[in-house]
Design a protein around this motif. Structure first.
Motif, mmCIF file in Angstrom:
data_model
loop_
_atom_site.group_PDB
_atom_site.id
_atom_site.type_symbol
_atom_site.label_atom_id
_atom_site.label_comp_id
_atom_site.label_asym_id
_atom_site.label_seq_id
_atom_site.Cartn_x
_atom_site.Cartn_y
_atom_site.Cartn_z
ATOM 1 N N LYS A 30 44.793 5.703 5.803
ATOM 2 C CA LYS A 30 43.955 5.708 4.333
ATOM 3 C C LYS A 30 45.033 6.513 3.541
ATOM 4 N N ASP A 31 46.251 8.027 4.068
ATOM 5 C CA ASP A 31 47.185 8.910 3.261
ATOM 6 C C ASP A 31 48.833 8.956 3.719
ATOM 7 N N LYS A 32 49.538 7.642 3.084
ATOM 8 C CA LYS A 32 50.226 7.840 3.885
ATOM 9 C C LYS A 32 51.526 8.605 2.726
ATOM 10 N N SER A 33 51.293 9.452 1.975
ATOM 11 C CA SER A 33 51.794 10.312 1.443
ATOM 12 C C SER A 33 52.658 11.281 2.471
ATOM 13 N N LYS A 34 52.029 12.125 3.342
ATOM 14 C CA LYS A 34 52.185 12.885 4.727
ATOM 15 C C LYS A 34 51.408 12.274 5.754
ATOM 16 N N LEU A 35 52.231 11.982 6.844
ATOM 17 C CA LEU A 35 51.508 11.496 8.248
ATOM 18 C C LEU A 35 52.071 13.074 8.459
ATOM 19 N N ASN A 36 51.109 13.186 10.323
ATOM 20 C CA ASN A 36 51.568 14.263 10.865
ATOM 21 C C ASN A 36 52.717 14.425 10.731
ATOM 22 N N THR A 37 52.668 16.523 11.303
ATOM 23 C CA THR A 37 54.142 17.098 11.743
ATOM 24 C C THR A 37 54.687 15.996 11.924
ATOM 25 N N SER A 38 54.594 15.411 13.684
ATOM 26 C CA SER A 38 56.410 15.115 14.587
ATOM 27 C C SER A 38 56.362 13.356 13.400
ATOM 28 N N ASN A 39 54.818 12.308 12.612
ATOM 29 C CA ASN A 39 55.718 11.341 12.221
ATOM 30 C C ASN A 39 56.562 11.554 11.084
ATOM 31 N N GLU A 40 56.331 12.406 9.808
ATOM 32 C CA GLU A 40 56.966 13.114 8.814
ATOM 33 C C GLU A 40 58.359 12.665 9.144
ATOM 34 N N ILE A 41 58.602 13.399 10.226
ATOM 35 C CA ILE A 41 60.218 12.945 10.604
ATOM 36 C C ILE A 41 60.764 11.465 10.418
ATOM 37 N N ILE A 42 60.117 10.343 10.743
ATOM 38 C CA ILE A 42 60.288 9.231 10.522
ATOM 39 C C ILE A 42 59.895 9.245 9.363
ATOM 40 N N ASN A 43 58.121 8.999 8.910
ATOM 41 C CA ASN A 43 58.464 9.110 7.206
ATOM 42 C C ASN A 43 59.643 9.829 6.269
ATOM 43 N N SER A 44 59.977 10.193 6.864
ATOM 44 C CA SER A 44 61.180 11.255 5.753
ATOM 45 C C SER A 44 62.259 10.289 5.160
ATOM 46 N N ILE A 53 48.349 19.477 29.233
ATOM 47 C CA ILE A 53 48.910 18.225 28.743
ATOM 48 C C ILE A 53 49.629 18.820 27.836
ATOM 49 N N ASN A 54 51.272 18.515 28.189
ATOM 50 C CA ASN A 54 52.762 19.453 26.797
ATOM 51 C C ASN A 54 53.670 18.351 26.882
ATOM 52 N N PRO A 55 52.878 18.267 25.711
ATOM 53 C CA PRO A 55 53.841 17.185 25.223
ATOM 54 C C PRO A 55 54.427 17.669 24.250
ATOM 55 N N VAL A 56 56.497 17.035 23.694
ATOM 56 C CA VAL A 56 57.677 17.178 22.740
ATOM 57 C C VAL A 56 56.577 16.791 21.333
ATOM 58 N N TYR A 57 57.881 15.744 20.975
ATOM 59 C CA TYR A 57 57.594 15.890 19.216
ATOM 60 C C TYR A 57 56.319 14.532 19.482
ATOM 61 N N VAL A 58 55.496 13.880 18.895
ATOM 62 C CA VAL A 58 55.291 13.239 19.014
ATOM 63 C C VAL A 58 54.564 11.832 18.189
ATOM 64 N N PHE A 59 55.411 10.614 18.751
ATOM 65 C CA PHE A 59 55.224 9.682 17.580
ATOM 66 C C PHE A 59 54.664 8.805 17.671
ATOM 67 N N GLY A 60 54.621 7.511 17.109
ATOM 68 C CA GLY A 60 53.659 6.395 17.482
ATOM 69 C C GLY A 60 52.597 6.158 15.605
ATOM 70 N N PRO A 61 51.989 4.945 16.308
ATOM 71 C CA PRO A 61 50.945 4.873 14.688
ATOM 72 C C PRO A 61 49.483 6.020 15.238
ATOM 73 N N GLN A 62 48.964 5.539 14.075
ATOM 74 C CA GLN A 62 47.797 6.421 13.527
ATOM 75 C C GLN A 62 47.174 5.713 14.383
ATOM 76 N N ALA A 63 45.627 6.499 14.991
ATOM 77 C CA ALA A 63 45.166 5.207 15.907
ATOM 78 C C ALA A 63 44.015 4.268 15.295
ATOM 79 N N PHE A 64 44.026 4.724 13.907
ATOM 80 C CA PHE A 64 42.673 3.895 13.501
ATOM 81 C C PHE A 64 43.711 3.689 11.307
ATOM 82 N N GLU A 65 43.107 2.824 10.548
ATOM 83 C CA GLU A 65 43.922 2.824 9.811
ATOM 84 C C GLU A 65 44.578 4.137 8.889
#
Length: 339
Positions: A210-224, A196-208
Motif C-alpha cells: 500500500k505504501d512504497k515510500s518506506k518498506l520494512n527495515t531490511s527491504n529498505e536496503i534494496i529500496n534505497s 527462529i533466528n533470521p538474519v536480514y530478511v528480504f523478499g516481497p510483501q505477502a500482500f499488495e
C-alpha cells in the motif's frame, strides 16, 4: 488436519507471510493486531488474495508490553494449539532505548509466555521469532572470521545495549530470547518451544504494497538503491547475511510440525550479501532502471565485518532449500515496480 494457530504481531512483514502460508495450508489463524483498523486491513488483504477470511480472526492487543497483554485474546480462543510469537519492535526511530526497544521486546515476550501458561490450556507448541542479533556480536563486539552456530550468543550486556538504537535493538532481541529459555527452565511448561533466528530478511510483501515510500527495515536496503538511482544519490552501503521472508514463514511452520525442531535455535541464513552484489543483480535483471554508481571508497569489505555462519544443523532440521539472493531481490523489486 486443521490446527488453530495464534500469530502475535500479525501485520508485521514476516507475520503476514506466516498468516498467508497457514491459511494456504488450511489452518485456522488468530492474529493479534495493534488496532481494529489494522486487523480489518489485513482481513481485506486476505480476501483480496483469494484466501479464506473465514479461517482468520483478529484480536486487538494495543501494547504487547502492558501486563497481561495477551490474556484476554487467549481466554477467547481456548482452541489454540500453536502460538507463534513474532511481535517485537524492529526500528531505530527511538527516543528512549530502554523504554522504546528493550522493555517492549522483553515484556512482550514475558506477557505472551505467561498468557500461554495461564490460559493456553490446549497449546502444545510455541515458536518465538528472535534474530541472528542474539547469535553473533556486531559493531565493536563482532569477531570477523569467527564461526558462529546455533549454540553461539552475542556477548552484548545491558549497559552496552543502551549506547545507541542499533545496540538497543540487538540487546532487545538477546534479552527477549534469554527470557524464553529462562521461562522454560523455571516453569517446565506442558508445551514445547523452538526459536527462529533470521538474519536480514528480504523478499516481497505477502500482500499488495500500500505504501512504497518506506518498506520494512531490511527491504529498505534494496529500496534505497532504487531511490538513489532516481535521485542521483548515493545509497548507504551494507554488508551482511540474508534470508528470504518466504523461507522464514516456511521455517516457522516446520518448527511446530517437526519434533527435531523442539528446544532448538534455528539460524535462518541463505548466505552473504553486499549493496554491491544487489546492485549487480539489478543491473542484470532490470536494465530499464536508472541505478546509482557506488562510491568505491565506501564499499564494505564483508570479510572484515562479519562472523562466519555455520547453520548446517538448521538446514538439516528444516529440510528445504532456501531461495537465493537473485530470486529474492528480483521478486522484491518486481513487486515494488508492478504493484
Amino acid at each position: 488436519m486443521s490446527t488453530t494457530v495464534f500469530v502475535s504481531g500479525a501485520t508485521g512483514f514476516i507475520a503476514q507471510h506466516i498468516v498467508k502460508l497457514l491459511l494456504e495450508n488450511n489452518h485456522k489463524v488468530v492474529g493479534s493486531v495493534r488496532s481494529a483498523k489494522k486487523g480489518e486491513e489485513l482481513t481485506s488483504s486476505i480476501k483480496n488474495a483469494g484466501l479464506s477470511a473465514d479461517n482468520f480472526t483478529f484480536e486487538v492487543v494495543e501494547d504487547i508490553a502492558a501486563k497481561g497483554a495477551f490474556d484476554e485474546a487467549l481466554k477467547k480462543h481456548p482452541q489454540v494449539t500453536v502460538f507463534l510469537h513474532t511481535a517485537s519492535p524492529f526500528h531505530f526511530d527511538v527516543k528512549d532505548i530502554k523504554k522504546d526497544l528493550i522493555d517492549p521486546a522483553v515484556e512482550g515476550t514475558t506477557n505472551a509466555l505467561n498468557a500461554i501458561k495461564e490460559y493456553g490450556s490446549s497449546v502444545k507448541k510455541v515458536v518465538v521469532t528472535s534474530s541472528y542479533a542474539t547469535v553473533s556480536g556486531f559493531g565493536e563486539l563482532v569477531t570477523p572470521g569467527k564461526t558462529v552456530d546455533e549454540t553461539s550468543w552475542n556477548p552484548i550486556t545491558h549497559e552496552q545495549a543502551l549506547k545507541d538504537p542499533m545496540a538497543g535493538y540487538i540487546g532487545s532481541k538477546k534479552f527477549a530470547e534469554k527470557t524464553v529459555w529462562d521461562f522454560i527452565e523455571q516453569n517446565k511448561p506442558q508445551w514445547q518451544v523452538s526459536i527462529i533466528n533470521p538474519v536480514y530478511v528480504f523478499g516481497p510483501q505477502a500482500f499488495e504494497v500500500k505504501d512504497k515510500s518506506k518498506l520494512n527495515t531490511s527491504n529498505e536496503i534494496i529500496n534505497s538503491i532504487l531511490k538513489a538511482g532516481k535521485d542521483k544519490d548515493q545509497p548507504q552501503q551494507f554488508a551482511g547475511y540474508f534470508i528470504d521472508v518466504r523461507d522464514v514463514a516456511k521455517a516457522e511452520i516446520v518448527a511446530f510440525e517437526k519434533e527435531e525442531a523442539v528446544d532448538q535455535r534455528l539460524i535462518l541464513s541463505e548466505g552473504p550479501f553486499t549493496t554491491d552484489k544487489i546492485l549487480n543483480i539489478l543491473k542484470k535483471d532490470f536494465k530499464q532502471l536508472e541505478l546509482p554508481t557506488l562510491d568505491e571508497s565506501k564499499k564494505i569489505n564483508w570479510d572484515s565485518t562479519e562472523s562466519i555462519i555455520n547453520n548446517e544443523k538448521t538446514k538439516k532440521i528444516l529440510g528445504f532449500k532456501f531461495i537465493d539472493l537473485e530470486q529474492s531481490v528480483d521478486d522484491t523489486v518486481a513487486q515494488i515496480l508492478n504493484d
